[in-house]
Design a protein around this motif. Structure first.
Motif, mmCIF file in Angstrom:
data_model
loop_
_atom_site.group_PDB
_atom_site.id
_atom_site.type_symbol
_atom_site.label_atom_id
_atom_site.label_comp_id
_atom_site.label_asym_id
_atom_site.label_seq_id
_atom_site.Cartn_x
_atom_site.Cartn_y
_atom_site.Cartn_z
ATOM 1 N N VAL A 203 0.591 -1.079 -0.047
ATOM 2 C CA VAL A 203 -0.041 0.469 0.123
ATOM 3 C C VAL A 203 0.831 1.171 -0.142
ATOM 4 C CG1 VAL A 203 -1.771 1.141 0.966
ATOM 5 C CG2 VAL A 203 -1.407 -1.233 1.669
ATOM 6 N N ALA A 204 2.410 1.177 0.906
ATOM 7 C CA ALA A 204 2.567 2.214 0.982
ATOM 8 C C ALA A 204 3.600 2.539 -0.154
ATOM 9 C CB ALA A 204 4.049 1.765 1.981
ATOM 10 N N ALA A 205 4.085 1.525 -1.442
ATOM 11 C CA ALA A 205 4.699 1.735 -2.678
ATOM 12 C C ALA A 205 3.114 1.832 -3.406
ATOM 13 C CB ALA A 205 4.972 0.283 -2.924
ATOM 14 N N PRO A 210 6.343 6.838 2.554
ATOM 15 C CA PRO A 210 7.074 5.904 2.982
ATOM 16 C C PRO A 210 6.761 4.878 4.177
ATOM 17 C CG PRO A 210 7.589 7.744 4.216
ATOM 18 C CD PRO A 210 5.837 7.948 2.651
ATOM 19 N N PHE A 211 7.567 4.233 4.396
ATOM 20 C CA PHE A 211 7.197 2.575 4.692
ATOM 21 C C PHE A 211 8.365 2.231 6.708
ATOM 22 C CE2 PHE A 211 7.437 -1.779 5.851
ATOM 23 C CZ PHE A 211 6.159 -2.324 5.742
ATOM 24 N N LEU A 212 8.151 2.114 7.481
ATOM 25 C CA LEU A 212 8.639 2.117 8.688
ATOM 26 C C LEU A 212 7.948 0.669 9.249
ATOM 27 C CD1 LEU A 212 10.240 3.086 10.928
ATOM 28 C CD2 LEU A 212 7.789 4.447 12.197
ATOM 29 N N VAL A 213 9.413 0.063 9.517
ATOM 30 C CA VAL A 213 9.210 -1.019 9.246
ATOM 31 C C VAL A 213 9.991 -0.855 11.242
ATOM 32 C CG1 VAL A 213 10.545 -3.177 9.716
ATOM 33 C CG2 VAL A 213 9.977 -2.177 7.342
ATOM 34 N N VAL A 214 9.172 -1.911 11.896
ATOM 35 C CA VAL A 214 9.137 -1.619 13.478
ATOM 36 C C VAL A 214 9.529 -3.584 13.724
ATOM 37 C CG1 VAL A 214 8.842 -1.258 15.961
ATOM 38 C CG2 VAL A 214 7.484 -0.414 13.865
ATOM 39 N N SER A 215 10.677 -4.745 14.499
ATOM 40 C CA SER A 215 11.230 -5.587 14.149
ATOM 41 C C SER A 215 10.712 -6.249 15.515
ATOM 42 C CB SER A 215 12.687 -5.249 14.005
ATOM 43 O OG SER A 215 12.906 -4.583 15.205
ATOM 44 N N ALA A 216 9.638 -5.627 15.661
ATOM 45 C CA ALA A 216 8.448 -6.760 16.865
ATOM 46 C C ALA A 216 7.925 -8.216 15.895
ATOM 47 C CB ALA A 216 7.014 -5.730 16.597
ATOM 48 N N GLY A 217 8.941 -8.821 15.017
ATOM 49 C CA GLY A 217 7.287 -9.919 14.744
ATOM 50 C C GLY A 217 8.557 -11.261 15.535
ATOM 51 N N CYS A 404 6.448 -14.841 -10.169
ATOM 52 C CA CYS A 404 7.366 -13.914 -9.080
ATOM 53 C C CYS A 404 8.049 -12.725 -9.874
ATOM 54 C CB CYS A 404 8.126 -14.671 -8.766
ATOM 55 S SG CYS A 404 7.421 -15.438 -7.941
ATOM 56 N N VAL A 405 7.680 -11.853 -9.886
ATOM 57 C CA VAL A 405 9.207 -10.545 -10.516
ATOM 58 C C VAL A 405 9.233 -9.689 -9.644
ATOM 59 C CG1 VAL A 405 7.190 -10.837 -12.555
ATOM 60 C CG2 VAL A 405 6.555 -9.484 -10.305
ATOM 61 N N VAL A 406 9.737 -8.601 -9.005
ATOM 62 C CA VAL A 406 10.676 -7.776 -8.776
ATOM 63 C C VAL A 406 10.113 -6.525 -9.294
ATOM 64 C CG1 VAL A 406 12.853 -8.082 -10.408
ATOM 65 C CG2 VAL A 406 12.472 -7.253 -8.022
ATOM 66 N N ARG A 407 10.002 -5.318 -8.146
ATOM 67 C CA ARG A 407 9.375 -4.233 -8.822
ATOM 68 C C ARG A 407 10.570 -3.616 -8.107
ATOM 69 N NH1 ARG A 407 3.927 -2.676 -6.241
ATOM 70 N NH2 ARG A 407 4.613 -0.963 -7.585
ATOM 71 N N PRO A 408 11.569 -2.989 -8.799
ATOM 72 C CA PRO A 408 12.585 -2.116 -8.401
ATOM 73 C C PRO A 408 12.159 -0.919 -7.825
ATOM 74 C CG PRO A 408 13.171 -3.041 -10.873
ATOM 75 C CD PRO A 408 11.776 -2.988 -10.603
ATOM 76 N N LEU A 409 13.090 -0.744 -7.091
ATOM 77 C CA LEU A 409 12.980 1.321 -5.590
ATOM 78 C C LEU A 409 11.796 1.007 -5.498
ATOM 79 C CD1 LEU A 409 16.121 2.374 -7.716
ATOM 80 C CD2 LEU A 409 16.174 0.859 -5.461
ATOM 81 N N ALA A 410 10.826 0.276 -5.508
ATOM 82 C CA ALA A 410 9.279 0.728 -5.315
ATOM 83 C C ALA A 410 9.198 1.332 -4.064
ATOM 84 C CB ALA A 410 8.766 -0.949 -6.347
ATOM 85 N N LEU A 411 9.717 0.801 -3.270
ATOM 86 C CA LEU A 411 8.799 0.662 -1.420
ATOM 87 C C LEU A 411 10.083 2.060 -1.510
ATOM 88 C CD1 LEU A 411 7.385 0.149 0.469
ATOM 89 C CD2 LEU A 411 8.883 -1.915 1.014
ATOM 90 N N ARG A 412 9.601 3.332 -0.274
ATOM 91 C CA ARG A 412 10.208 3.790 0.316
ATOM 92 C C ARG A 412 10.910 3.163 1.646
ATOM 93 N NH1 ARG A 412 6.958 9.447 -1.151
ATOM 94 N NH2 ARG A 412 8.765 10.176 1.267
ATOM 95 N N VAL A 413 11.635 3.206 2.320
ATOM 96 C CA VAL A 413 11.532 2.669 3.994
ATOM 97 C C VAL A 413 12.209 4.010 4.242
ATOM 98 C CG1 VAL A 413 11.985 1.016 5.260
ATOM 99 C CG2 VAL A 413 11.792 0.682 3.064
#
Length: 457
Positions: A203-205, A210-217, A404-413
């Motif tokens: 959804v962010a992409a 921007p997308f924020l990852v919190v290492s709670a997994g 399966c495909v890759v979306r280059p540089l699609a995500l702002r983190v």
């Protein structure tokens, strides 16, 4: 970071290179002494023990009952027999010393080469602080890390709106994230597992926020490869006030997003079982014989760009390739912005091929490792319900052919400026470069810049 322009880093690198060569020479001398004392039987016994252990393990995994017991006895007995032979011949300690010196040599060599040619980090740039961040948090993820680290309270203090997935009903996190963007959110984040991370990242992409990852997994593979703190997920929230952005790739499988991996074959079939969550080992051992010994109609057929991968028992497709150059970096991706999918396939027909993998590693005929921009997978075993797939650990069934495909540089983190993770290098160990580094002429001391606490002369 030390590099070619850092003289003190070069001195350390040269010292480590020389230590690596000395340790390697010591290991070779010890091995020659052992061979001179006990003959070539010593290394041959070691290789035979390794091959028998691998063959026994294969037999144990592909049989039930007495066959499994026999395979387990061989897998455990072969290394014990090698130890007994070495002890009887009086060469156990020299062999152990040679192995320790070789391990020391590899460690020093990789560290020394890393100092003079550090891996190029993913490009980051500073961006303004988000004004309306929206975070989705799963209190059950990672054994309750959201509550244990006070993530929701800290995020709210930093100005974020927090949605807790604490109800009994399943929540559509994709719809929740889209509503947040529609309401004006300028950052989306997740404190949860990698599967939830992938859904919200898509959804962010889609909306270029921007997308924020919190290492709670539980495993936090995506967070690890972003260099985030996995021991204290609250430090990930520092990105809300003091952050920078990375541009990374995003994978899709049949239109569904993934940030880490998509598994096909044996593992994907096992995780489909309802019993897997509560009895992982037992469920896997029960299912593996049929999965590994099944005929051609149970195997995977795949194409990675123009390369055919036929008869695979298991196939792993990853968002960028996992590094195999450094054993200490196993399970890591050197980059997340390479614009490629990593592909790893395995096809083992019997105990002999299992032994070959133990002896030859990645060069064995049963293993295939490559990169591609597109991977298409199918199988004759796929029924009306589809092909078993595990997407970032989540069990699904997808109608083949699965693309399966890759979306280059699609995500702002968005990540904290100060984060503990260091990039890993995927460069192979080059012994010629190591020798050249060890023999390099040292820079005269008077050309070295003075220490910070030393006044200039």
């Amino acid at each position: 970071m030390s590099g070619p322009s850092d003289p003190r880093g070069s001195v350390r690198a040269r010292t480590l290179a020389r230590l690596a060569l000395l340790a390697a020479a010591g290991a070779i001398v010890l091995l020659l002494l052992v061979i001179g004392r006990a003959g070539l039987v010593v290394p041959l016994v070691g290789l035979l023990g390794l091959a028998l252990a691998a063959a026994g393990l294969w037999w144990a995994l592909t049989h039930h009952g007495l066959g499994r017991l026999a395979g387990a006895l061989v897998a455990l007995g072969a290394p014990a027999a090698v130890v007994a032979v070495y002890a009887t011949a009086g060469v156990w300690l020299p062999v152990l010393g040679a192995l320790a010196l070789w391990a020391l040599s590899l460690g020093c060599a990789r560290t020394g080469l890393h100092l003079v040619r550090p891996p190029r980090p993913m490009r980051a740039h500073r961006t303004p602080r988000p004004q309306r961040p929206f975070l989705i948090m799963n209190p059950r993820s990672g054994g309750g890390k959201v509550e244990r680290f006070g993530l929701a309270e800290r995020a709210r203090r930093l100005g974020a709106e927090v949605a807790l997935l604490d109800g009994p009903d399943k929540v559509d996190v994709t719809a929740l994230a889209r509503r947040a963007v529609a309401d004006g959110a300028d950052l989306l984040g997740v404190a949860g597992g990698d599967g939830t991370q992938a859904l919200v990242a898509a959804v962010a992409a889609e909306h270029d926020v921007p997308f924020l990852v919190v290492s709670a997994g539980t495993r936090n593979h995506f967070a690890m490869d972003l260099g985030l703190d996995r021991t204290d997920p609250s430090r990930c929230l520092d990105a809300l006030t003091d952050g920078e952005e990375l541009r990374v790739d995003l994978g899709t499988v049949a239109g569904l997003p993934f940030v880490n991996t998509v598994s096909f074959g044996a593992y994907a079939e096992i995780v489909q079982s309802p019993a897997y969550r509560d009895a992982k080992v037992g469920t896997a051992l029960e299912a593996l014989p049929a999965l590994l010994l099944g005929g051609p109609d149970r195997r995977l057929q795949a194409s990675a760009d123009d390369v055919r991968l036929d008869g695979q028992q298991a196939l792993l497709v990853s968002n960028n390739a996992y590094t195999g150059a450094d054993p200490l970096a196993a399970g890591r991706r050197a980059r997340l912005d390479g614009g490629v999918l990593g592909v790893f396939g395995i096809r083992v027909e019997g105990p002999a091929q299992a032994a070959e993998i133990a002896l030859r590693g990645a060069r064995a005929s049963g293993l295939r490792t490559l990169t591609a921009r597109e991977v298409v997978v199918t199988s004759p075993a796929a029924g009306p319900e589809g092909l078993a797939v595990a997407v970032d650990g989540e069990a699904l069934r997808l109608v083949p052919p699965v693309r399966c495909v890759v979306r280059p540089l699609a995500l702002r983190v968005r990540v904290p400026v100060h984060r503990p993770g260091a990039p890993v290098t995927d460069l192979p160990l080059d012994w010629r470069r190591l020798v050249a580094l060890a023999l390099a002429r040292p820079q005269p001391p008077d050309r070295l810049p003075p220490d910070r606490d030393t006044p200039p002369r």
